[in-house]
Design a protein around this motif. Structure first.
Motif: not given
Length: 335
Positions: A147, A149, A247-248
């Motif tokens: 997601e 950020r 997020t990753d």
């Protein structure tokens, strides 16, 4: 209409000489019909350099030429409004350098004139037409970096010694936010697919340069907890980059707003827990792609990727950023 969109170039500015005219000449659907300058000798010199048949010693003459379909306006920022309105009234489609103008009120006047005269208007953020940005959007939508950020953008250079440059004239729309800060702002709007709600900024204003903002650090708030942090400057080390954090993982564009000149240069870097990789989208002239997008809209009725409403939203964010930098405060961006 000709089989190609015929451009008139309104000024012999450096970006016209070294970027836009060569881009149009490499485009598939456009041609340069004429160039104009307030100095006939400059217009003639530029026309001869690129083997352009016609040149004029005034912008009015250019607008009166019935063989010109569209104009490119790279004039100083404070002149964008008046000449865009005159171009619209002359029935010419408009590709106007960023920023479209200096205030939301000015840009709204321009857009009203465009609508009243049935022509198209495009704010010239050429970088958005490079396929690498579409590829970045694909990577984001694939979920590879998780997601979204936040985004961090940098666009800086050092030209402070040239104190007679229009960038260092407050009344002419000088300053780093108008000149280069507008790029990361527009990129965040493009990638987040929404408009900012507030901005906080701190700026360095130089009295040696007519009091314009020479360096600005800012944070722009978007919905859903998303944010853009950015730096823009005209008296610091050169940088032109964008980093998108998820997020990753994260995506890096080391030359986000410029264009690459070597076939083997990596353009996109992706970093995740699985490792790092790089992608090469290809070498494209985004000035040519920008011109062809306007040609497709004029000649085929295709939708403009970024229309006049985008220019309104962009100047609204830019104005708020400048107010925030001048006051070192947080400014809510009203819609």
């Amino acid at each position: 209409m000709s089989s190609k969109l015929r451009f008139g170039i309104m000024s012999t500015a450096k970006i016209a000489r070294n970027a836009m005219i060569p881009g149009i000449l490499k485009s598939e659907r456009c041609q340069v019909e004429a160039v104009a300058s307030r100095d006939m000798n400059k217009a003639q010199e530029l026309a001869e350099r690129y083997h352009i048949d016609k040149y004029y010693g005034s912008y009015e003459e250019l607008l009166q030429d019935p063989q010109i379909d569209a104009v490119y306006i790279p004039l100083p920022n404070h002149l964008h409004k008046d000449w865009s309105i005159k171009a619209a009234q002359a029935g010419k489609h408009i590709l106007c350098e960023k920023p479209a103008s200096l205030t939301e009120e000015d840009v709204q006047e321009m857009i009203d004139a465009v609508a009243a005269n049935g022509v198209l208007f495009v704010e010239a953020f050429m970088y958005r037409y490079h396929p690498k940005h579409a590829r970045v959007q694909e990577i984001i939508e694939s979920g590879e970096i998780g997601e979204l950020r936040g985004i961090h953008g940098s666009f800086t250079f050092n030209n402070a010694q040239d104190q007679h440059n229009v960038r260092y004239n407050k009344d002419m729309g000088g300053g780093s936010i108008y000149d280069v800060g507008c790029y990361p702002i527009s990129a965040a709007r493009m990638l987040f697919k929404q408009e900012p709600v507030a901005v906080t900024a701190h700026g360095f204003f130089s009295e040696e340069h007519d009091g314009v903002d020479m360096m600005v650090h800012g944070m722009m708030e978007f919905g859903g907890g998303l944010g853009l942090t950015f730096e823009c400057g005209m008296w610091t080390y050169a940088k032109c980059s964008l980093e998108i954090a998820g997020t990753d993982g994260r995506i890096e564009l080391p030359s986000a707003f410029g264009w690459e000149r070597m076939e083997d240069m990596a353009q996109i870097f992706i970093h995740t827990a699985k490792g790092s990789r790089e992608e090469k989208v290809g070498i494209y002239n985004h000035f040519a792609l920008q011109a062809d997008a306007l040609a497709a809209a004029v000649m085929d009725g295709a939708a403009l990727p970024y229309g006049p409403e985008d220019a309104i939203a962009n100047i609204r964010a830019i104005e708020a950023t400048l107010r925030a930098a001048r006051s070192s405060s947080r400014i809510v961006i009203s819609t």
